[in-house]
Design a protein around this motif. Structure first.
Motif, PDB file in Angstrom:
ATOM      1  N   HIS A  80       0.835  -1.198   0.000  1.00  0.00           N
ATOM      2  CA  HIS A  80       0.000   0.000   0.000  1.00  0.00           C
ATOM      3  C   HIS A  80       0.878   1.260   0.000  1.00  0.00           C
ATOM      4  O   HIS A  80       0.618   2.208  -0.753  1.00  0.00           O
ATOM      5  CB  HIS A  80      -0.915  -0.014   1.226  1.00  0.00           C
ATOM      6  N   SER A 123      -8.352   2.927  -2.425  1.00  0.00           N
ATOM      7  CA  SER A 123      -8.090   1.758  -3.262  1.00  0.00           C
ATOM      8  C   SER A 123      -8.419   0.491  -2.483  1.00  0.00           C
ATOM      9  O   SER A 123      -8.311   0.458  -1.252  1.00  0.00           O
ATOM     10  CB  SER A 123      -6.614   1.705  -3.687  1.00  0.00           C
ATOM     11  N   GLU A 303     -10.118   4.538 -14.520  1.00  0.00           N
ATOM     12  CA  GLU A 303      -9.200   5.167 -13.569  1.00  0.00           C
ATOM     13  C   GLU A 303      -9.579   6.617 -13.286  1.00  0.00           C
ATOM     14  O   GLU A 303      -9.327   7.123 -12.184  1.00  0.00           O
ATOM     15  CB  GLU A 303      -7.766   5.097 -14.109  1.00  0.00           C
ATOM     16  N   LYS A 309     -11.268   1.042  -7.174  1.00  0.00           N
ATOM     17  CA  LYS A 309     -10.683   0.055  -8.082  1.00  0.00           C
ATOM     18  C   LYS A 309      -9.907  -1.028  -7.326  1.00  0.00           C
ATOM     19  O   LYS A 309      -9.232  -0.741  -6.345  1.00  0.00           O
ATOM     20  CB  LYS A 309      -9.725   0.734  -9.069  1.00  0.00           C
ATOM     21  N   CYS A 310     -10.013  -2.265  -7.830  1.00  0.00           N
ATOM     22  CA  CYS A 310      -9.223  -3.377  -7.297  1.00  0.00           C
ATOM     23  C   CYS A 310      -8.533  -4.088  -8.456  1.00  0.00           C
ATOM     24  O   CYS A 310      -9.136  -4.961  -9.077  1.00  0.00           O
ATOM     25  CB  CYS A 310     -10.110  -4.347  -6.528  1.00  0.00           C
ATOM     26  N   PRO A 311      -7.304  -3.706  -8.811  1.00  0.00           N
ATOM     27  CA  PRO A 311      -6.521  -2.671  -8.143  1.00  0.00           C
ATOM     28  C   PRO A 311      -6.621  -1.334  -8.879  1.00  0.00           C
ATOM     29  O   PRO A 311      -6.912  -1.307 -10.075  1.00  0.00           O
ATOM     30  CB  PRO A 311      -5.099  -3.215  -8.269  1.00  0.00           C
ATOM     31  N   SER A 312      -6.336  -0.247  -8.154  1.00  0.00           N
ATOM     32  CA  SER A 312      -6.043   1.005  -8.846  1.00  0.00           C
ATOM     33  C   SER A 312      -4.762   0.811  -9.642  1.00  0.00           C
ATOM     34  O   SER A 312      -3.952  -0.071  -9.344  1.00  0.00           O
ATOM     35  CB  SER A 312      -5.858   2.138  -7.836  1.00  0.00           C
ATOM     36  N   TYR A 315      -1.523   0.543  -7.864  1.00  0.00           N
ATOM     37  CA  TYR A 315      -1.357  -0.752  -7.190  1.00  0.00           C
ATOM     38  C   TYR A 315      -0.822  -1.792  -8.173  1.00  0.00           C
ATOM     39  O   TYR A 315       0.024  -2.625  -7.815  1.00  0.00           O
ATOM     40  CB  TYR A 315      -2.696  -1.217  -6.630  1.00  0.00           C
ATOM     41  N   SER A 452      -6.547   4.958   1.716  1.00  0.00           N
ATOM     42  CA  SER A 452      -6.010   6.034   0.886  1.00  0.00           C
ATOM     43  C   SER A 452      -4.543   6.230   1.245  1.00  0.00           C
ATOM     44  O   SER A 452      -3.999   5.530   2.108  1.00  0.00           O
ATOM     45  CB  SER A 452      -6.782   7.333   1.149  1.00  0.00           C
TER      46      SER A 452
END
Length: 493
Positions: A80, A123, A303, A309-312, A315, A452
């Motif tokens: 993260h 995220s 985006e 999002k998973c993932p952003s 990430y 975040s």
């Protein structure tokens, strides 16, 4: 030293008649409980076949399993922090961006949304840390506090996008429990750890949905044009629908997202007239999934939106091999984690990782690989299995690109030599019974983190999966047809 060996939980071989009978039962159990995939050769949406599975659970040291479970929240937090460090990502990826168009396209999207102003700071990370036991102990018996055929496990990689087998991991325990009971060894099931990966991962999606806070919103699964690993994906949907019937889930390809979604003035991603709360990627991790500009435009639209999002995309960048290699360099973990025991514990799990950039360290890594290619794995910036280079092919690849900038898109990793165990692998269409084979395993630990840059809101370990392959096979992806589903049988060594 020779490759170590661990004993099967049940004496082998199993009597021929008993073996044939239990395999036939197990194959039917598999088809009736979602241990399946679609056939790549004779694809039909109306049919599935069994996924390859190992008949008996594979031994894994209890202390090492517990260590992996306990360490996962720490790894979640590390990833993260890495994902939210713009300067580190730019510096780490700068050479790869010049030669790897796919990574460069992802990075360009990240720069665009960052410069425009991020619409959704939160995220959802659904991560899987893949690990293998190392059977080459560098210590002598006198040096090792508890000398065994291995010293500890080493990390293969962390997956930050489309981290699959949330369903197939837990159901592997169920089918092997059924098999053990049929063989008269039901008393051994207590040594197989509970696995709630599906519930934990889907719980992360539900929690992110609730954080979004719009009751009419939907969840969007981004999927391939053709989904072979359909059971694993669908059971996530079934689990969410059972827990929260109010949440509607859509499955769309990137091309369909391009055609069917819009951004409104609130930066909501609108699908079928409703805002999207959570976007969960089961596609989008390899170049072939972006055959045209439409798919890239769809990814940019997602985006730019305020969906979680998973993932952003940052990430996803944090999960690249170059980042993995950079984290192993001296002083880098301390930058993110500070000094202390947790940092030491994470550093201990890293296998040798080496940059191939055009500098002194990169040249030294090339020389090491050319001198002893069998010691290493050559890894490109790719996910999804089947991309790594092994053995003599490493020498060929590095000789070809030694003076080319292309080599900067790869990293060199010391090859992990896990202990062997004998077992039976059941595959669709294969003769029954299968032969006893030497096998090796790779354990994946799932983690969920939501937050975040400023604040982590949710962080936990949620389950595991085990993939096993023939000992002489390089790649082990089940979806690619090379590995088999399995579950750990914990040993007190």
């Amino acid at each position: 030293m020779a490759q170590a060996r661990l004993a099967s939980c049940v004496p082998l071989p199993v009597d021929h008649k008993t073996l044939v009978n239990v395999i036939e039962k197990a194959k039917d159990w598999a088809l009736m409980h979602g241990v399946g995939m679609r056939d790549r050769k004779q694809f039909s949406k109306d049919a599935i076949q069994i996924a390859p599975f190992v008949l008996l659970p594979s031994p894994f040291p209890r202390t090492e399993f517990n260590k992996a479970v306990e360490l996962q929240p720490i790894l979640n937090e590390l990833m993260h922090k890495v994902a939210h460090d713009d300067e580190f990502l730019q510096h780490t990826l700068q050479n790869a961006l010049q030669v790897d168009e796919f990574t460069a396209n992802l990075y360009d999207i990240w720069v665009k949304v960052r410069d425009e102003g991020i619409s959704q700071p939160v995220s959802l990370g659904m991560l899987r840390s893949d690990i293998m036991l190392e059977s080459r102990c560098p210590h002598t018996e006198n040096q090792c506090a508890k000398h065994t055929p291995y010293c500890s496990w080493k990390q293969v990689e962390i997956n930050s996008i489309a981290s699959g087998f949330g369903h197939l991991g837990p159901v592997s325990r169920e089918i092997q429990s059924y098999i053990l009971r049929q063989l008269g060894h039901g008393d051994l099931i207590k040594h197989m750890p509970e696995n709630r990966a599906l519930s934990g991962l889907c719980g992360g999606i539900i929690e992110a949905y609730d954080m979004y806070g719009v009751p009419s919103a939907v969840v969007l699964f981004v999927v391939e044009e053709v989904s072979y690993n359909i059971c694993d994906q669908r059971f996530h949907e079934f689990e969410i629908s059972e827990k929260r019937p109010d949440i509607q889930i859509f499955r769309k390809t990137l091309n369909e997202i391009y055609e069917e979604t819009d951004l409104n003035d609130k930066k909501q991603l609108v699908l079928d007239g409703r805002p999207v709360a959570v976007v969960y990627y089961r596609s989008g991790y390899e170049p072939a999934q972006y055959p045209s500009q439409r798919e890239w435009d769809a990814r940019l639209r997602v985006e730019r939106s305020n969906a979680i999002k998973c993932p952003s995309i940052h990430y996803q960048l944090a999960g690249t091999k170059k980042v993995q290699q950079a984290l192993a360099a001296p002083g880098v973990l301390e930058k993110f984690m500070g000094p202390g025991g947790a940092t030491s514990r994470v550093r201990d799990i890293f296998a040798g990782l080496y940059s191939l950039d055009f500098d002194e360290n990169g040249e030294r890594a090339v020389e090491m690989a050319l001198a002893d290619a069998e010691r290493f794995v050559l890894k490109p910036q790719r996910e999804g299995g089947g991309n790594n280079i092994y053995g003599p092919e490493i020498r060929d690849a590095l000789t070809r690109m030694r003076h080319s900038r292309e080599r900067a898109a790869y990293i060199l990793m010391e090859r992990i030599l896990p202990p062997l165990v004998q077992g039976y692998v059941v595959r669709p269409g294969a003769p029954v019974p299968p032969p006893i084979s030497d096998l090796v395993s790779e354990l994946g630990i799932f983690g969920v983190i939501i937050g975040s840059k400023e604040k982590i809101l949710h962080n936990k370990q949620v389950g595991h999966m085990l993939r096993t392959k023939l000992a002489d096979a390089n790649e082990g992806g089940v979806a690619a047809g090379l590995g088999a589903l399995d579950s750990p049988y914990l040993l007190d060594l």
